[in-house]
Design a protein around this motif. Structure first.
Motif, PDB file in Angstrom:
ATOM      1  N   CYS A 135       0.797  -1.283   0.085  1.00 46.26           N
ATOM      2  CA  CYS A 135       0.263   0.162  -0.087  1.00 46.26           C
ATOM      3  C   CYS A 135       0.780   1.207  -0.074  1.00 46.26           C
ATOM      4  O   CYS A 135       0.279   2.284  -0.624  1.00 46.26           O
ATOM      5  CB  CYS A 135      -0.931   0.014   1.271  1.00 46.26           C
ATOM      6  N   GLY A 136       2.085   1.102   0.402  1.00 46.07           N
ATOM      7  CA  GLY A 136       2.951   2.429   0.516  1.00 46.07           C
ATOM      8  C   GLY A 136       2.516   3.361   1.592  1.00 46.07           C
ATOM      9  O   GLY A 136       3.078   4.560   1.831  1.00 46.07           O
ATOM     10  N   CYS A 137       1.899   2.899   2.792  1.00 42.47           N
ATOM     11  CA  CYS A 137       1.483   3.581   3.729  1.00 42.47           C
ATOM     12  C   CYS A 137       2.777   4.046   4.636  1.00 42.47           C
ATOM     13  O   CYS A 137       2.893   5.236   4.981  1.00 42.47           O
ATOM     14  CB  CYS A 137       0.401   3.147   4.645  1.00 42.47           C
ATOM     15  N   PHE A 138       3.310   2.925   4.856  1.00 40.41           N
ATOM     16  CA  PHE A 138       4.848   3.188   5.700  1.00 40.41           C
ATOM     17  C   PHE A 138       5.930   2.670   5.271  1.00 40.41           C
ATOM     18  O   PHE A 138       6.880   2.231   5.721  1.00 40.41           O
ATOM     19  CB  PHE A 138       4.320   2.679   7.036  1.00 40.41           C
ATOM     20  N   SER A 139       6.019   2.571   3.686  1.00 42.23           N
ATOM     21  CA  SER A 139       6.907   2.074   2.860  1.00 42.23           C
ATOM     22  C   SER A 139       7.100   2.734   1.691  1.00 42.23           C
ATOM     23  O   SER A 139       6.350   3.816   1.323  1.00 42.23           O
ATOM     24  CB  SER A 139       6.752   0.573   3.001  1.00 42.23           C
ATOM     25  N   LYS A 140       7.915   2.095   0.547  1.00 42.87           N
ATOM     26  CA  LYS A 140       7.897   2.889  -0.431  1.00 42.87           C
ATOM     27  C   LYS A 140       6.956   2.196  -1.411  1.00 42.87           C
ATOM     28  O   LYS A 140       6.859   2.930  -2.488  1.00 42.87           O
ATOM     29  CB  LYS A 140       9.720   2.391  -1.049  1.00 42.87           C
ATOM     30  N   GLY A 141       6.183   1.395  -0.883  1.00 40.91           N
ATOM     31  CA  GLY A 141       5.105   0.769  -1.744  1.00 40.91           C
ATOM     32  C   GLY A 141       5.598   0.146  -3.094  1.00 40.91           C
ATOM     33  O   GLY A 141       6.604  -0.257  -3.341  1.00 40.91           O
ATOM     34  N   GLY A 142       4.472   0.135  -4.107  1.00 42.89           N
ATOM     35  CA  GLY A 142       4.731  -0.572  -5.457  1.00 42.89           C
ATOM     36  C   GLY A 142       4.393  -2.103  -5.258  1.00 42.89           C
ATOM     37  O   GLY A 142       3.976  -2.494  -4.486  1.00 42.89           O
ATOM     38  N   GLU A 143       4.706  -2.556  -6.540  1.00 41.54           N
ATOM     39  CA  GLU A 143       4.433  -3.725  -6.703  1.00 41.54           C
ATOM     40  C   GLU A 143       5.177  -4.905  -5.754  1.00 41.54           C
ATOM     41  O   GLU A 143       6.341  -4.599  -5.553  1.00 41.54           O
ATOM     42  CB  GLU A 143       4.640  -4.062  -8.278  1.00 41.54           C
ATOM     43  N   LEU A 144       4.697  -6.002  -5.409  1.00 42.21           N
ATOM     44  CA  LEU A 144       5.029  -6.984  -4.572  1.00 42.21           C
ATOM     45  C   LEU A 144       5.896  -8.012  -5.432  1.00 42.21           C
ATOM     46  O   LEU A 144       5.347  -8.408  -6.329  1.00 42.21           O
ATOM     47  CB  LEU A 144       4.121  -7.627  -3.620  1.00 42.21           C
ATOM     48  N   THR A 145       7.074  -8.195  -4.995  1.00 43.04           N
ATOM     49  CA  THR A 145       7.836  -9.354  -5.597  1.00 43.04           C
ATOM     50  C   THR A 145       8.358 -10.430  -4.791  1.00 43.04           C
ATOM     51  O   THR A 145       8.204 -10.311  -3.717  1.00 43.04           O
ATOM     52  CB  THR A 145       8.980  -8.709  -6.137  1.00 43.04           C
ATOM     53  N   GLY A 146       8.943 -11.296  -5.374  1.00 39.13           N
ATOM     54  CA  GLY A 146       9.453 -12.581  -4.411  1.00 39.13           C
ATOM     55  C   GLY A 146       8.285 -13.390  -3.910  1.00 39.13           C
ATOM     56  O   GLY A 146       8.605 -13.904  -2.619  1.00 39.13           O
ATOM     57  N   GLY A 147       7.248 -13.571  -4.425  1.00 39.44           N
ATOM     58  CA  GLY A 147       6.222 -14.388  -3.849  1.00 39.44           C
ATOM     59  C   GLY A 147       5.510 -13.855  -2.595  1.00 39.44           C
ATOM     60  O   GLY A 147       4.845 -14.411  -2.288  1.00 39.44           O
ATOM     61  N   ARG A 148       5.724 -12.577  -2.450  1.00 43.20           N
ATOM     62  CA  ARG A 148       4.695 -12.044  -0.976  1.00 43.20           C
ATOM     63  C   ARG A 148       3.459 -11.303  -1.640  1.00 43.20           C
ATOM     64  O   ARG A 148       3.275 -11.110  -2.939  1.00 43.20           O
ATOM     65  CB  ARG A 148       5.794 -10.638  -0.935  1.00 43.20           C
ATOM     66  N   THR A 149       2.698 -11.747  -0.691  1.00 41.90           N
ATOM     67  CA  THR A 149       1.381 -11.252  -1.025  1.00 41.90           C
ATOM     68  C   THR A 149       0.733 -10.061  -0.289  1.00 41.90           C
ATOM     69  O   THR A 149       1.316  -9.856   0.875  1.00 41.90           O
ATOM     70  CB  THR A 149       0.364 -12.427  -0.874  1.00 41.90           C
ATOM     71  N   ALA A 150      -0.152  -9.315  -0.619  1.00 43.39           N
ATOM     72  CA  ALA A 150      -0.675  -7.952   0.006  1.00 43.39           C
ATOM     73  C   ALA A 150      -1.414  -8.772   1.260  1.00 43.39           C
ATOM     74  O   ALA A 150      -1.890  -9.664   1.166  1.00 43.39           O
ATOM     75  CB  ALA A 150      -1.481  -7.341  -1.134  1.00 43.39           C
ATOM     76  N   GLN A 151      -1.287  -7.591   2.068  1.00 37.56           N
ATOM     77  CA  GLN A 151      -2.180  -7.981   3.322  1.00 37.56           C
ATOM     78  C   GLN A 151      -3.185  -6.879   3.439  1.00 37.56           C
ATOM     79  O   GLN A 151      -3.212  -5.990   4.274  1.00 37.56           O
ATOM     80  CB  GLN A 151      -1.029  -7.770   4.610  1.00 37.56           C
TER      81      GLN A 151
END
Length: 164
Positions: free
Chosen positions: A112-128
């Motif tokens: 979501c980029g709320c507390f990070s740089k955001g963007g597309e997830l890579t490496g098999g990570r899934t959105a929460q």
């Protein structure tokens, strides 16, 4: 305990409850904006990852958003125009929640980029997304407290209005 004491204790507690809400919400916006303000290009990429507007518009929003968050955080921290600041924060949070819901509904896998740089997830990570929405609803509740009971301790509003 006498029933007459209960309302007076609650009445006395509200400025403290609102103060905690104000300072908590201030911290949220100061941290979120502070993490983004040093890399406005990453902020633009995070906004663009939602795929809701043109890249040029996302660049502008990504560049403005950290400064808006910091400004809101500072206004809440010092406690000036608390109700107005809380209203703007509530609108911003509703927009954030709507963006997350939109990304979730469209099956995007982004941070979501709320507390990070955001963007597309890579490496098999899934959105929460569920957790992100729940967190933002909690922040929205803090803004709601301030909309309802904006008088807080240690605020410039109180100093200017001559409140104790």
């Amino acid at each position: 305990m006498d029933l007459k004491q209960r309302p007076s204790r609650l009445t006395a507690a509200w400025p403290w409850i609102s103060t905690l809400a104000r300072l908590g919400l201030a911290a949220v916006f100061l941290i979120a904006g502070g993490l983004k303000v040093t890399d406005l290009a990453a902020s633009a990429r995070a906004v663009n990852a939602y795929d809701l507007m043109s890249y040029d518009t996302a660049k502008v929003i990504g560049a403005v958003q950290p400064f808006l968050e910091i400004a809101l955080g500072l206004l809440l921290l010092i406690g000036i125009a608390t109700r107005l600041s809380a209203a703007i924060a509530a609108v911003v949070l509703v927009i954030f929640i709507a963006g997350i819901v939109s990304a979730w509904a469209r099956g995007l896998q982004i941070d979501c980029g709320c507390f990070s740089k955001g963007g597309e997830l890579t490496g098999g990570r899934t959105a929460q997304y569920g957790l992100d929405i729940l967190r933002d609803v909690g922040f929205l509740a803090l803004a709601g407290i301030l909309l309802w009971k904006p008088r807080t301790k240690f605020s410039l509003d109180g100093l200017l209005l001559g409140e104790r």
